[in-house]
Structure formats: C-alpha cells, structure tokens
Design a protein around this motif. Structure first.
Motif, short mmCIF file in Angstrom:
data_model
loop_
_atom_site.label_atom_id
_atom_site.label_comp_id
_atom_site.label_asym_id
_atom_site.label_seq_id
_atom_site.Cartn_x
_atom_site.Cartn_y
_atom_site.Cartn_z
N GLY A 1 0.78 -1.24 0.00
CA GLY A 1 0.00 0.00 0.00
C GLY A 1 0.80 1.28 0.00
N LEU A 2 0.11 2.35 0.39
CA LEU A 2 0.61 3.71 0.26
C LEU A 2 1.90 3.97 1.02
CD1 LEU A 2 -2.42 6.15 0.51
CD2 LEU A 2 -0.59 6.24 -1.16
N VAL A 3 2.86 4.54 0.31
CA VAL A 3 4.07 5.10 0.94
C VAL A 3 4.09 6.58 0.60
CG1 VAL A 3 6.58 5.14 0.94
CG2 VAL A 3 5.39 2.96 0.76
N LEU A 4 4.16 7.42 1.62
CA LEU A 4 4.19 8.86 1.41
C LEU A 4 5.61 9.34 1.62
CD1 LEU A 4 2.23 11.19 0.75
CD2 LEU A 4 2.03 11.60 3.22
N LEU A 5 6.18 9.98 0.59
CA LEU A 5 7.54 10.51 0.64
C LEU A 5 7.51 12.03 0.53
CD1 LEU A 5 9.19 8.02 -1.91
CD2 LEU A 5 9.19 7.82 0.57
N SER A 6 8.57 12.67 1.00
CA SER A 6 8.68 14.12 0.90
C SER A 6 10.12 14.51 0.60
CB SER A 6 8.21 14.78 2.20
OG SER A 6 8.52 16.16 2.19
N SER A 7 10.28 15.54 -0.20
CA SER A 7 11.62 16.07 -0.48
C SER A 7 11.93 17.29 0.39
CB SER A 7 11.74 16.45 -1.97
OG SER A 7 10.75 17.41 -2.32
N CYS A 8 11.06 17.55 1.38
CA CYS A 8 11.25 18.69 2.28
C CYS A 8 11.26 18.19 3.71
CB CYS A 8 10.14 19.72 2.07
SG CYS A 8 10.13 21.04 3.31
N TYR A 9 12.34 18.42 4.44
CA TYR A 9 12.49 17.94 5.81
C TYR A 9 11.38 18.49 6.72
CZ TYR A 9 14.48 17.25 10.47
OH TYR A 9 14.67 16.90 11.78
N HIS A 10 11.07 19.78 6.60
CA HIS A 10 10.07 20.40 7.47
C HIS A 10 8.68 19.84 7.18
CE1 HIS A 10 12.98 23.17 9.12
NE2 HIS A 10 13.33 23.55 7.90
N THR A 11 8.37 19.57 5.90
CA THR A 11 7.09 18.96 5.54
C THR A 11 6.98 17.57 6.16
OG1 THR A 11 7.01 20.19 3.45
CG2 THR A 11 5.62 18.23 3.62
N THR A 12 8.08 16.82 6.10
CA THR A 12 8.10 15.47 6.69
C THR A 12 7.76 15.53 8.17
OG1 THR A 12 9.78 14.74 5.10
CG2 THR A 12 9.54 13.43 7.11
N LYS A 13 8.45 16.39 8.91
CA LYS A 13 8.23 16.49 10.35
C LYS A 13 6.81 16.97 10.68
CE LYS A 13 12.02 14.86 11.75
NZ LYS A 13 11.98 13.51 12.36
N LYS A 14 6.32 17.93 9.90
CA LYS A 14 4.99 18.48 10.14
C LYS A 14 3.93 17.40 9.94
CE LYS A 14 1.83 22.10 8.50
NZ LYS A 14 1.64 23.19 7.51
N LEU A 15 4.05 16.61 8.89
CA LEU A 15 3.07 15.56 8.61
C LEU A 15 3.15 14.42 9.62
CD1 LEU A 15 3.13 15.38 4.70
CD2 LEU A 15 1.27 16.18 6.15
N GLN A 16 4.36 14.05 10.02
CA GLN A 16 4.50 12.99 11.01
C GLN A 16 3.86 13.40 12.34
OE1 GLN A 16 8.74 12.29 10.87
NE2 GLN A 16 8.53 10.65 9.37
N GLN A 17 4.05 14.68 12.72
CA GLN A 17 3.42 15.19 13.94
C GLN A 17 1.90 15.21 13.79
OE1 GLN A 17 5.29 18.99 14.43
NE2 GLN A 17 7.24 18.12 15.13
N PHE A 18 1.42 15.52 12.58
CA PHE A 18 -0.03 15.52 12.33
C PHE A 18 -0.62 14.13 12.51
CE2 PHE A 18 -3.25 14.36 9.17
CZ PHE A 18 -4.33 15.09 9.64
N PHE A 19 0.03 13.09 11.95
CA PHE A 19 -0.50 11.73 12.08
C PHE A 19 -0.57 11.30 13.54
CE2 PHE A 19 1.15 11.16 7.59
CZ PHE A 19 -0.11 11.10 7.02
N THR A 20 0.47 11.64 14.32
CA THR A 20 0.49 11.29 15.73
C THR A 20 -0.60 12.03 16.51
OG1 THR A 20 2.87 10.87 15.65
CG2 THR A 20 1.91 11.22 17.82
N SER A 21 -0.70 13.34 16.29
CA SER A 21 -1.69 14.14 17.03
C SER A 21 -3.11 13.80 16.61
CB SER A 21 -1.42 15.64 16.83
OG SER A 21 -1.56 15.99 15.46
N ALA A 22 -3.32 13.43 15.35
CA ALA A 22 -4.66 13.06 14.89
C ALA A 22 -5.16 11.84 15.63
CB ALA A 22 -4.65 12.81 13.38
N ARG A 23 -4.28 10.82 15.81
CA ARG A 23 -4.68 9.62 16.57
C ARG A 23 -4.98 9.99 18.02
NH1 ARG A 23 -0.29 7.04 13.80
NH2 ARG A 23 0.94 7.23 15.70
N CYS A 24 -4.17 10.89 18.59
CA CYS A 24 -4.40 11.30 19.98
C CYS A 24 -5.73 12.03 20.14
CB CYS A 24 -3.26 12.20 20.47
SG CYS A 24 -1.68 11.36 20.61
N ARG A 25 -6.17 12.72 19.08
CA ARG A 25 -7.46 13.44 19.11
C ARG A 25 -8.64 12.51 18.82
NH1 ARG A 25 -4.50 17.27 16.03
NH2 ARG A 25 -5.61 16.60 14.15
N GLY A 26 -8.36 11.23 18.61
CA GLY A 26 -9.44 10.29 18.34
C GLY A 26 -9.82 10.18 16.88
N GLN A 27 -8.97 10.70 15.99
CA GLN A 27 -9.24 10.62 14.56
C GLN A 27 -8.56 9.37 13.97
OE1 GLN A 27 -7.73 14.43 13.28
NE2 GLN A 27 -9.60 15.51 13.88
#
Length: 233
Positions: free
Chosen positions: A52-78
C-alpha cells in the motif's frame, strides 16, 4: 509539491541493513530518476508485511509536520490511516471496534505480540502493555472470506493482524497469527499462544483452488493487508 506517493508491494521493508533491498536503499535511485534536487524522506509507510501507500517528501520540514499531524490526529481520536484486508472468515458483526491491550511476549527464540484482555493500571503506566483500538467495517463477503475496512486509532506492531484474530477472522496470508484461531465443528474460537504454535496458514481446498495455489506453495502467500488511504491536513 514536495510530496510523492508510491504503492509498496508486500514484503519490502522500509529500512534495511547496508546491501539489503529496502525502500530506503531505493530512494537515491528514485530521486535521480525523477530529477529531484533534494533527497527524499519517508513520511508514512506500511509495515514490511503490508502493501500500500508510501508517502515521501523532499522537504524535511514537511516530513516532520506531517509525522506530527499523524500522531496528534490519533491522539485526538481521529483515524488518519485506512487499510483494507481480506480475511479468512466473516465477522459476526458488520462493523464495530476491537479494543484490547497488546504486549510483547517471548516464545522460544522469538518475540510475539499477544493480546491482554484486561490490562492493569500498573502495566499500562509502565508501558509493559499498550491499549489499542481498531475500527472495522465489512465491505463485502463471499465464499467464507471478507473484505474489511480497518482504521487503527493506535499504532502497535502487528496490531491489525492480532485484532483480526480476535475477530476470529485472520488475514489471508497471516502465517504468524492465524494458528490462534481454531475450529470445532466449524465454529471458530481463540487459542492462547502456548497452545497454538506458529505455522503456515491452513486453508480449505475450495479456497486453495480459487487462489490457484497448491498446499506446498501456501507459505509464499503474502499478507493481504493494504494501506489504502491517508488523510492529509
């Protein structure tokens, strides 16, 4: 922009030792082929056994921002990640949630993930056991198999495989956990790790025929769990 999505086959690890085939080892060649100036980072990817899906990024800041989003989304019950699975067996309920504690347990020379039905507060506080939750829905069923939508609220190794065995419907190609589902007169029941040693998944002759597989080739059958969709902010 900076994002690139791929579809990974089952069995390909994300990380590997030098010289081994892995997604990480393929990234420099992919970068050259696409003519990208910056190196690629893995934002989100399914486990080695999944496709399945692999999400890649060529921008370090985008990578960190999205990884934090996935973690915080689960914590919010999403539920930011949606998987599909083919199961051997059809769940009794069309949709629902699987909630259990999970922990690692040593079995001989290997560590296995096992469910803990009622984990104590101390074991949760010490993080010996983690509370896990997966939402599921049956999309279709035929011939004793089902296509399920799975949305994990938590992240734990082998969570989806173990949760499916608790539904008494192991994933097709799960040669590690499927032996924990036994049958008596066609009625499935859950077996403990001690009474169910790991072995190649057992399928009936009709299903083997539909898959065009011989019993001798059954151990080559890959795990049928697929990362289908990722929600982005």
């Amino acid at each position: 922009g900076a994002l690139l999505a791929l579809s990974k086959p089952p069995g390909l690890p994300i990380l590997g030792r030098p010289g081994d085939l892995s997604l990480e080892a393929l990234l420099p060649a992919l970068r050259r082929r696409l003519g990208l100036a910056a190196e690629l980072h893995v934002v989100k990817a399914p486990a080695r056994e999944y496709s399945g899906l692999v999400l890649l990024s060529s921008c370090y800041h985008t990578t960190k921002k999205l990884q934090q989003f996935f973690t915080s989304a689960r914590c919010r019950g999403q539920y930011p990640a949606t998987y599909r699975a083919i199961t051997v067996g059809v769940p009794a309920e069309v949709e629902g949630e699987i909630s259990t504690g999970l922990c690692w347990q040593q079995q001989g020379d290997r560590a296995m993930v096992v469910p803990v039905r009622a984990p104590g507060r101390r074991s949760l506080a010490r993080k010996d056991v983690k509370s896990t939750l997966t939402r599921y829905r049956v999309l279709s069923a035929a011939g004793g198999c089902a296509l399920l939508q799975l949305q994990p609220r938590t992240a734990f190794p082998e969570q989806l495989q173990v949760h499916l065995t608790l539904l008494l419907c192991p994933a097709l190609g799960d040669h590690k956990n499927s032996s924990r589902v036994g049958r008596v007169l066609g009625v499935p029941f859950f077996l403990s790790l001690e009474t169910a040693p790991t072995r190649t998944q057992v399928l009936d002759e009709e299903l083997l025929s539909r898959l065009r597989l011989s019993p001798r080739r059954l151990h080559h059958l890959p795990l049928h769990i697929h990362l289908q969709e990722l929600v982005l902010p």
